[in-house]
Design a protein around this motif. Sequence first.
Motif, PDB file in Angstrom:
ATOM      1  N   LEU A   1      26.621   8.364 -57.288  1.00 37.40           N
ATOM      2  CA  LEU A   1      27.093   6.983 -57.208  1.00 37.40           C
ATOM      3  C   LEU A   1      28.103   6.774 -58.332  1.00 37.40           C
ATOM      4  O   LEU A   1      27.751   6.851 -59.515  1.00 37.40           O
ATOM      5  N   PHE A   2      29.361   6.538 -57.976  1.00 38.52           N
ATOM      6  CA  PHE A   2      30.417   6.419 -58.986  1.00 38.52           C
ATOM      7  C   PHE A   2      30.523   4.988 -59.516  1.00 38.52           C
ATOM      8  O   PHE A   2      30.427   4.024 -58.762  1.00 38.52           O
ATOM      9  N   GLU A   3      30.755   4.887 -60.827  1.00 38.57           N
ATOM     10  CA  GLU A   3      30.859   3.592 -61.500  1.00 38.57           C
ATOM     11  C   GLU A   3      32.333   3.231 -61.672  1.00 38.57           C
ATOM     12  O   GLU A   3      33.213   4.068 -61.466  1.00 38.57           O
ATOM     13  N   ASP A   4      32.599   1.980 -62.107  1.00 38.81           N
ATOM     14  CA  ASP A   4      34.005   1.577 -62.207  1.00 38.81           C
ATOM     15  C   ASP A   4      34.547   1.641 -63.633  1.00 38.81           C
ATOM     16  O   ASP A   4      35.546   1.017 -63.945  1.00 38.81           O
ATOM     17  N   ASP A   5      33.880   2.389 -64.512  1.00 42.86           N
ATOM     18  CA  ASP A   5      34.436   2.636 -65.845  1.00 42.86           C
ATOM     19  C   ASP A   5      35.410   3.802 -65.745  1.00 42.86           C
ATOM     20  O   ASP A   5      35.036   4.879 -65.306  1.00 42.86           O
ATOM     21  N   VAL A   6      36.640   3.587 -66.167  1.00 34.14           N
ATOM     22  CA  VAL A   6      37.638   4.662 -66.108  1.00 34.14           C
ATOM     23  C   VAL A   6      38.144   4.935 -67.512  1.00 34.14           C
ATOM     24  O   VAL A   6      38.547   4.028 -68.242  1.00 34.14           O
ATOM     25  N   THR A   7      38.080   6.202 -67.944  1.00 33.65           N
ATOM     26  CA  THR A   7      38.562   6.611 -69.258  1.00 33.65           C
ATOM     27  C   THR A   7      39.488   7.804 -69.085  1.00 33.65           C
ATOM     28  O   THR A   7      39.098   8.806 -68.482  1.00 33.65           O
TER      29      THR A   7
ATOM     30  N   ILE B   1      36.684  20.928 -52.062  1.00 38.25           N
ATOM     31  CA  ILE B   1      37.795  20.351 -52.831  1.00 38.25           C
ATOM     32  C   ILE B   1      37.240  19.872 -54.166  1.00 38.25           C
ATOM     33  O   ILE B   1      36.324  19.051 -54.213  1.00 38.25           O
ATOM     34  N   GLU B   2      37.787  20.364 -55.248  1.00 36.71           N
ATOM     35  CA  GLU B   2      37.244  19.991 -56.555  1.00 36.71           C
ATOM     36  C   GLU B   2      37.662  18.567 -56.896  1.00 36.71           C
ATOM     37  O   GLU B   2      38.829  18.210 -56.744  1.00 36.71           O
ATOM     38  N   VAL B   3      36.722  17.753 -57.344  1.00 38.67           N
ATOM     39  CA  VAL B   3      37.054  16.381 -57.714  1.00 38.67           C
ATOM     40  C   VAL B   3      37.147  16.204 -59.214  1.00 38.67           C
ATOM     41  O   VAL B   3      37.665  15.220 -59.699  1.00 38.67           O
ATOM     42  N   PHE B   4      36.637  17.173 -59.961  1.00 42.94           N
ATOM     43  CA  PHE B   4      36.720  17.057 -61.425  1.00 42.94           C
ATOM     44  C   PHE B   4      38.138  17.395 -61.878  1.00 42.94           C
ATOM     45  O   PHE B   4      38.749  18.328 -61.411  1.00 42.94           O
ATOM     46  N   HIS B   5      38.648  16.608 -62.812  1.00 48.41           N
ATOM     47  CA  HIS B   5      40.002  16.825 -63.322  1.00 48.41           C
ATOM     48  C   HIS B   5      39.928  17.617 -64.625  1.00 48.41           C
ATOM     49  O   HIS B   5      39.414  17.131 -65.622  1.00 48.41           O
ATOM     50  N   HIS B   6      40.414  18.831 -64.628  1.00 50.92           N
ATOM     51  CA  HIS B   6      40.393  19.657 -65.856  1.00 50.92           C
ATOM     52  C   HIS B   6      41.392  19.125 -66.855  1.00 50.92           C
ATOM     53  O   HIS B   6      42.479  18.737 -66.483  1.00 50.92           O
TER      54      HIS B   6
ATOM     55  N   LYS C   1      38.088  12.915 -61.088  1.00 53.21           N
ATOM     56  CA  LYS C   1      39.386  12.247 -61.208  1.00 53.21           C
ATOM     57  C   LYS C   1      39.229  10.836 -60.669  1.00 53.21           C
ATOM     58  O   LYS C   1      38.547  10.624 -59.669  1.00 53.21           O
ATOM     59  N   TYR C   2      39.891   9.868 -61.314  1.00 53.29           N
ATOM     60  CA  TYR C   2      39.787   8.487 -60.851  1.00 53.29           C
ATOM     61  C   TYR C   2      40.340   8.352 -59.433  1.00 53.29           C
ATOM     62  O   TYR C   2      41.434   8.796 -59.125  1.00 53.29           O
ATOM     63  N   ASP C   3      39.542   7.736 -58.594  1.00 48.53           N
ATOM     64  CA  ASP C   3      39.963   7.430 -57.231  1.00 48.53           C
ATOM     65  C   ASP C   3      39.340   6.086 -56.881  1.00 48.53           C
ATOM     66  O   ASP C   3      38.109   5.965 -56.808  1.00 48.53           O
ATOM     67  N   PRO C   4      40.173   5.048 -56.689  1.00 44.72           N
ATOM     68  CA  PRO C   4      39.605   3.711 -56.430  1.00 44.72           C
ATOM     69  C   PRO C   4      38.655   3.682 -55.234  1.00 44.72           C
ATOM     70  O   PRO C   4      37.746   2.865 -55.174  1.00 44.72           O
TER      71      PRO C   4
ATOM     72  N   GLU D   1      33.147   8.301 -63.900  1.00 48.86           N
ATOM     73  CA  GLU D   1      31.871   9.019 -63.947  1.00 48.86           C
ATOM     74  C   GLU D   1      30.888   8.390 -62.973  1.00 48.86           C
ATOM     75  O   GLU D   1      30.970   7.213 -62.662  1.00 48.86           O
ATOM     76  N   GLY D   2      29.979   9.234 -62.507  1.00 46.91           N
ATOM     77  CA  GLY D   2      28.923   8.751 -61.632  1.00 46.91           C
ATOM     78  C   GLY D   2      27.636   9.470 -61.970  1.00 46.91           C
ATOM     79  O   GLY D   2      27.618  10.390 -62.798  1.00 46.91           O
ATOM     80  N   PHE D   3      26.545   9.042 -61.344  1.00 41.47           N
ATOM     81  CA  PHE D   3      25.243   9.650 -61.633  1.00 41.47           C
ATOM     82  C   PHE D   3      24.578  10.129 -60.355  1.00 41.47           C
ATOM     83  O   PHE D   3      24.626   9.474 -59.322  1.00 41.47           O
ATOM     84  N   THR D   4      23.916  11.271 -60.472  1.00 38.52           N
ATOM     85  CA  THR D   4      23.069  11.770 -59.390  1.00 38.52           C
ATOM     86  C   THR D   4      21.767  10.964 -59.415  1.00 38.52           C
ATOM     87  O   THR D   4      21.508  10.243 -60.391  1.00 38.52           O
ATOM     88  N   PRO D   5      20.918  11.099 -58.376  1.00 40.79           N
ATOM     89  CA  PRO D   5      19.638  10.386 -58.422  1.00 40.79           C
ATOM     90  C   PRO D   5      18.848  10.699 -59.699  1.00 40.79           C
ATOM     91  O   PRO D   5      18.233   9.800 -60.287  1.00 40.79           O
ATOM     92  N   ASN D   6      18.872  11.958 -60.151  1.00 40.08           N
ATOM     93  CA  ASN D   6      18.106  12.318 -61.352  1.00 40.08           C
ATOM     94  C   ASN D   6      18.966  12.275 -62.612  1.00 40.08           C
ATOM     95  O   ASN D   6      18.748  13.007 -63.566  1.00 40.08           O
ATOM     96  N   TYR D   7      19.938  11.365 -62.623  1.00 38.06           N
ATOM     97  CA  TYR D   7      20.659  10.935 -63.828  1.00 38.06           C
ATOM     98  C   TYR D   7      21.527  12.016 -64.473  1.00 38.06           C
ATOM     99  O   TYR D   7      21.746  12.012 -65.675  1.00 38.06           O
ATOM    100  N   ILE D   8      22.024  12.948 -63.674  1.00 36.74           N
ATOM    101  CA  ILE D   8      23.026  13.881 -64.192  1.00 36.74           C
ATOM    102  C   ILE D   8      24.382  13.184 -64.093  1.00 36.74           C
ATOM    103  O   ILE D   8      24.756  12.659 -63.042  1.00 36.74           O
ATOM    104  N   ARG D   9      25.102  13.183 -65.214  1.00 36.75           N
ATOM    105  CA  ARG D   9      26.388  12.484 -65.280  1.00 36.75           C
ATOM    106  C   ARG D   9      27.490  13.410 -64.743  1.00 36.75           C
ATOM    107  O   ARG D   9      27.680  14.512 -65.253  1.00 36.75           O
TER     108      ARG D   9
END
Length: 446
Positions: free
Chosen positions: A388-394, A441-446, A411-414, A399-407
């Motif tokens: 579940l992705f949150e609306d904090d963008v840095t 497709i990788e979503v993490f931005h290196h 990449k920002y995508d509205p 960032e988002g969290f899995t059910p068991n709270y893994i952060r």
Amino acid sequence: METKKVAFYTLGCKLNFSETSAIGRQFEERGFRKVPFEDAADIYVINTCSVTDHADRKCRKVVKEALKHNPEAFVTIVGCYAQLKPQEIAEIPGVHAVLGAAEKFQLVDILAGFEKPAPGQPGQVYASPIAEATEFHAAHSYGDRTRTFLKVQDGCDYSCSFCTIPLARGKSRSHSVQSVVERVEQLAATGVKEIVLTGVNLGDFGLQGPDRERKEDFYDLVQALDEVEGISRFRISSCEPNLLTDDIIRFVARSKRFMPHFHIPLQSGSDKILGLMRRRYRRQLYADRVALIKQVMPHACIGVDVIVGFPGETEADFLETYQFLNELDVSYLHVFPYSERENTLAPSLPGRVQDRHRHERTTQLRGLSEKKKRFFYEQHVGQETQVLFEDDVTNGQMEGFTPNYIRVAAKYDPLLVGELKALRLTAVNAQNLMEAEEMGIEVFHH
């Protein structure tokens, strides 16, 4: 007439943030405009904490900052520290009003015209004895449509020897299960996806009769909330081990909406220190709770609060705590060096631990926490899960969290904000964040 502007600053816990939000909505309902703290507001409300260190220094600093933004502003202080030291806070230059625990939710009515005291006079104090804080005031944070912190319980009947919370917030109290369900249904209608249940002593939730006999308990609440349509996820913020019953743990394991994520305060892994702290359990009960969680939910995330350097804690006692935690199947630690609080029993106990040793022990356990967290994350690499992705963008990242709270970082995508996304966890990076991919497709931005 020009609309008056109000700004807020919150120190302390998620419960404080939910209460600040509730007070903010009261102002907005009366026609005030809420603005960011760094804007020039007409009124500043500072919500304080008594648990974190240097409450007085932090309070003074925030007051000073507020008056930099608008030297003519009206400054009012609320929260735990305001209940404990109202007269002291009223003497801080620039403070115009101080409201205690029973008064903060009537702030707009009590201060009405927001008239300042005469020059040179201390701030007005509105703080009745804590015994008079008997009403439960519901509150929730808002502004982030993805996740909301919902206060369902207030106050505490425990008397741990290091804690001022019962003096700052009064006796344990809450509304009925039905009233919480109704609030959750209202939040679901606004698009909230995740609700974190918060309280001072959350597991002590329960409607009580005039004789304080319990009619409902936290287990009843958890069962009822699991049936509410429209909320994807619930989390239990922090629950004392003696109140996190086997029934609750087993229910979460088969629940539709409660996440496999627990935060359970331990404070010490030494029975001797737990006794001095006046905690209501010993380490074996804690170990049993963790064992049951891992038995029924092997993937569950478990966070732990620990205090180091408590009076009487020898090096051997600390090592006992370190060893206990090292062997325990938990996911991360919140480590606090002990700090003295007025009107508590602990400072009068023998065996004061030097600040240097408190600091060293804190560093050691925080190092252990990093190792635990990385190990927990690495166990989940390769798994497919919902984030579940949150609306904090840095820096262009969200960032988002899995059910068991893994952060998880992406990449920002509205289009991802507030969305539950099926992803495969691929690697833990140098920042201890999980990387992930979606259908190759990788979503993490290196």
